[in-house]
Design a protein around this motif. Structure first.
Motif, mmCIF file in Angstrom:
data_model
loop_
_atom_site.group_PDB
_atom_site.id
_atom_site.type_symbol
_atom_site.label_atom_id
_atom_site.label_comp_id
_atom_site.label_asym_id
_atom_site.label_seq_id
_atom_site.Cartn_x
_atom_site.Cartn_y
_atom_site.Cartn_z
ATOM 1 N N UNK A 107 0.674 -1.223 0.019
ATOM 2 C CA UNK A 107 -0.088 0.070 0.078
ATOM 3 C C UNK A 107 1.043 1.281 0.081
ATOM 4 N N UNK A 108 1.847 1.264 0.692
ATOM 5 C CA UNK A 108 2.953 2.286 0.716
ATOM 6 C C UNK A 108 3.758 2.645 -0.303
ATOM 7 N N UNK A 109 4.089 1.476 -1.040
ATOM 8 C CA UNK A 109 5.027 1.655 -2.167
ATOM 9 C C UNK A 109 3.819 2.335 -3.272
ATOM 10 N N UNK A 110 2.644 1.997 -3.295
ATOM 11 C CA UNK A 110 1.709 2.583 -4.414
ATOM 12 C C UNK A 110 1.402 4.079 -3.907
ATOM 13 N N UNK A 111 1.326 4.441 -2.667
ATOM 14 C CA UNK A 111 1.224 5.838 -2.238
ATOM 15 C C UNK A 111 2.387 6.554 -2.456
ATOM 16 N N UNK A 112 3.792 6.189 -2.412
ATOM 17 C CA UNK A 112 4.801 6.749 -2.816
ATOM 18 C C UNK A 112 4.882 7.126 -4.354
ATOM 19 N N UNK A 113 4.726 6.139 -5.062
ATOM 20 C CA UNK A 113 4.541 6.091 -6.513
ATOM 21 C C UNK A 113 3.653 7.337 -7.126
ATOM 22 N N UNK A 114 2.206 7.281 -6.449
ATOM 23 C CA UNK A 114 1.205 8.400 -6.774
ATOM 24 C C UNK A 114 1.936 9.720 -6.403
ATOM 25 N N UNK A 115 2.549 10.138 -5.227
ATOM 26 C CA UNK A 115 2.865 11.296 -5.002
ATOM 27 C C UNK A 115 4.075 11.801 -5.758
ATOM 28 N N UNK A 116 5.103 10.702 -6.134
ATOM 29 C CA UNK A 116 6.196 10.969 -7.235
ATOM 30 C C UNK A 116 5.673 11.435 -8.467
ATOM 31 N N UNK A 117 4.251 10.815 -8.733
ATOM 32 C CA UNK A 117 3.902 11.106 -10.120
ATOM 33 C C UNK A 117 3.349 12.573 -10.233
ATOM 34 N N UNK A 118 2.805 13.065 -9.145
ATOM 35 C CA UNK A 118 2.170 14.111 -8.865
ATOM 36 C C UNK A 118 3.073 15.544 -8.302
ATOM 37 N N UNK A 119 4.237 15.196 -8.619
ATOM 38 C CA UNK A 119 5.360 16.102 -8.481
ATOM 39 C C UNK A 119 5.865 16.439 -6.889
#
Length: 566
Positions: free
Chosen positions: A100-112
């Motif tokens: 779950x945390x891996x997914x959230x980290x990638x989401x935030x990287x994707x959004x800047x």
């Protein structure tokens, strides 16, 4: 000397001020009385109706302000500040399991997002495994569960650890989590000189505020200093400690107490490292700080400016640092979680915006903005993105980052910076007389001060001497408003089962001889005066779990039980 006004000019201003007060102000107040009998900030410092050059009578520009990138660094540690490089937007993230945390980290990287920051669940924070009976119902709740090196590998799956910097908010188990991180970076082929980030690793504030302590004070400090010493010699881009005022403030301190106690913690750590034979210029540039940005706008800006000036003076005059980088106070800031309310939760977006602006105007190097839904649970993607966008709007639209320290020279800001600094020095003097912060903590001094401050603030709120919109002023029926907040949903019970299964599988498949030998060697090292980091790293690579490593150290150091304060 660089004084702002000569004596003749000051006398003229004082005479004009006295005339204004008698002829204009008093008549005006008779017709339109002030809203309060006395105005104070959150440190209970009385705030006057007006500030003039008369409040800066002995103010010397060169010694109090100077220029950005130059001693005493009041105006910033870099000569160009945000005109060259914006602060790192480092959102505090982590929940559930590693997936779950891996997914959230990638989401935030994707959004800047430009830097990662890991939040750990409470079992991880206190060094126990998911299958420990004490961990039941807590796995993945307030952060991510990372009890093994394999969990850390999953957290960073698909994320190049040589291209990102990662902050880990972890304290007693910091050497273990750093070992997991370094071990996974090695698996990715990242060399030690490319591994960048921060371990919070601040044991003293645990006894003062956060209370996720494990070992008694002396061994807790020893373990922390081992991590710093090893990192300075092996990880040139790693910040091995983030001296944290944030948790002190969140536990109820005033801004003055946050500033004083945090700097006193830093002084203690510098002394500990020097006593190990390290030269101050060998390690000081790797010490970082972590501040709270609370809701009183000018108080926070003044606090950040005073902090830089105080630390520069301490490093130069107390510890005789020769390199300017050793005098820099580099710091991360987080907006005040404690200022967020469950009542009228959308107001939290406004609070966070004000607090983020104060952090930027105060010259922070990195920033986390809290999400409006945090009074309820871990932020949703929707709320986290709004919090990140808040920083981006400040950075790219507001113009705040276009010039350095734009509030410098304000009579109020300069007076308040001096006032907060003076009150913080008074606290530090008291702590020095107690024998330094380690002794002060053992005697319960900062704990009592913090408890009193927290009680006094709550009393002011209840008596409506301090206002919180939606809580004790402008209340309304909020049932529908709260019901409409889109909260994050995840199956905690399933995540706990998954984490228990993973750790069971690791235990059954690891090399038992290598695992047992690594823990035995760690235990023997703890009994001696040697650096523990190589032994903890060896145990982590041998698939020892977090709980097993911490339990091994407890056999030597024991566990801490807090005595009653009152």
């Amino acid at each position: 000397m660089g004084n702002l006004y000569d004596k003749k000019s000051l006398n003229e201003i004082k005479n004009s001020l006295e005339k204004w007060e008698k002829e204009t102000l008093q008549n005006w107040i008779k017709q339109v009385p002030e809203r309060e009998k006395e105005f104070t900030n959150l440190s209970n410092i009385p705030i006057k109706i007006l500030y003039t050059p008369a409040d800066l009578e002995d103010f010397d520009y060169n010694s109090k302000l100077g220029f950005p990138g130059s001693y005493p660094f009041t105006r910033g540690i870099h000569a160009t500040m945000y005109r060259a490089r914006l602060w790192t937007m480092r959102m505090f993230s982590g929940f559930g399991g590693p997936e779950e945390t891996n997914k959230r980290l990638k989401f935030l990287i994707e959004h800047g997002e430009t830097g990662l920051s890991l939040a750990f669940d409470y079992p991880t924070l206190i060094g126990i495994d998911p299958d420990d009976p004490m961990a039941e119902g807590e796995v993945g709740i307030v952060g991510v569960s990372v009890p093994t090196i394999e969990d850390m590998r999953v957290v960073f799956d698909g994320i190049n650890m040589g291209e990102v910097t990662t902050n880990m908010t972890i304290n007693p188990p910091a050497p273990v989590l750093l070992s997991f991180y370094v071990g996974v970076a090695e698996m990715q082929g990242v060399p030690y000189d490319k591994i960048g980030g921060t371990t919070q690793n601040d044991p003293l504030k645990e006894f003062i505020a956060q209370k996720s302590y494990v070992f008694p004070p002396e061994p807790a400090v020893r373990v922390s200093m081992d991590l710093i010493e090893w990192s300075v010699k092996n990880l040139p881009k790693w910040n091995p400690i983030s001296v944290s005022g944030y948790h002190i403030r969140e536990a109820g301190s005033t801004a003055v107490q946050e500033l004083a106690f945090t700097i006193a913690d830093g002084i203690e750590y510098v002394r500990q490292l020097i006593s190990r034979g390290l030269d101050v210029d060998e390690f000081a540039h790797r010490i970082s700080f972590f501040w709270d940005s609370h809701i009183n706008f000018f108080e926070e800006i003044a606090k950040f400016r005073a902090a830089r000036r105080m630390w520069a003076k301490i490093m130069k005059e107390w510890f005789h640092a020769k390199k300017e980088r050793s005098m820099w106070m580099r710091f991360h800031t987080q907006t005040a979680g404690v200022s967020l309310t469950a009542q009228q939760p959308w107001n939290n977006i406004i609070r966070t915006t004000i607090e983020a602006m104060a952090a930027v105007l105060g010259g922070t190097q990195s920033l986390h903005t809290n999400s409006f839904d945090e009074p309820f649970r871990v932020p949703s993607e929707f709320a986290a993105k709004i919090a990140l966008r808040t920083q981006q709007i400040i950075a790219y639209e507001s113009g705040i980052a276009d010039t350095i320290d734009p509030l410098a020279g304000s009579y109020y800001v300069e007076w308040l910076t001096d006032e907060i600094e003076e009150k913080a020095w008074n606290y530090i003097d008291r702590i020095e007389k107690l024998g330094g912060m380690l002794e002060a903590v053992k005697k319960g001094f900062p704990q009592r001060e913090l408890t009193d401050a927290s009680y006094n603030y709550q009393k002011q709120v209840e008596e409506k001497k301090k206002y919180i919109v939606g809580v004790n002023i402008f209340e309304d029926n909020q049932v529908d408003e709260i019901r409409n907040v889109p909260l994050l949903e995840f199956d905690q019970a399933e995540i706990e089962r998954r984490q228990k299964n993973r750790i069971s599988k690791i235990r059954s498949e690891r090399n038992k001889e290598l695992w047992e030998r690594s823990l035995n060697e760690l235990r023997k090292a703890a009994e001696k005066d040697v650096n523990l980091m190589p032994y903890i790293l060896q145990a982590a690579k041998a698939k020892a779990t977090l709980g097993e490593i911490i339990s091994t150290l407890k056999e030597v150091f024991g566990s801490y039980v807090e005595p009653p304060i009152y």
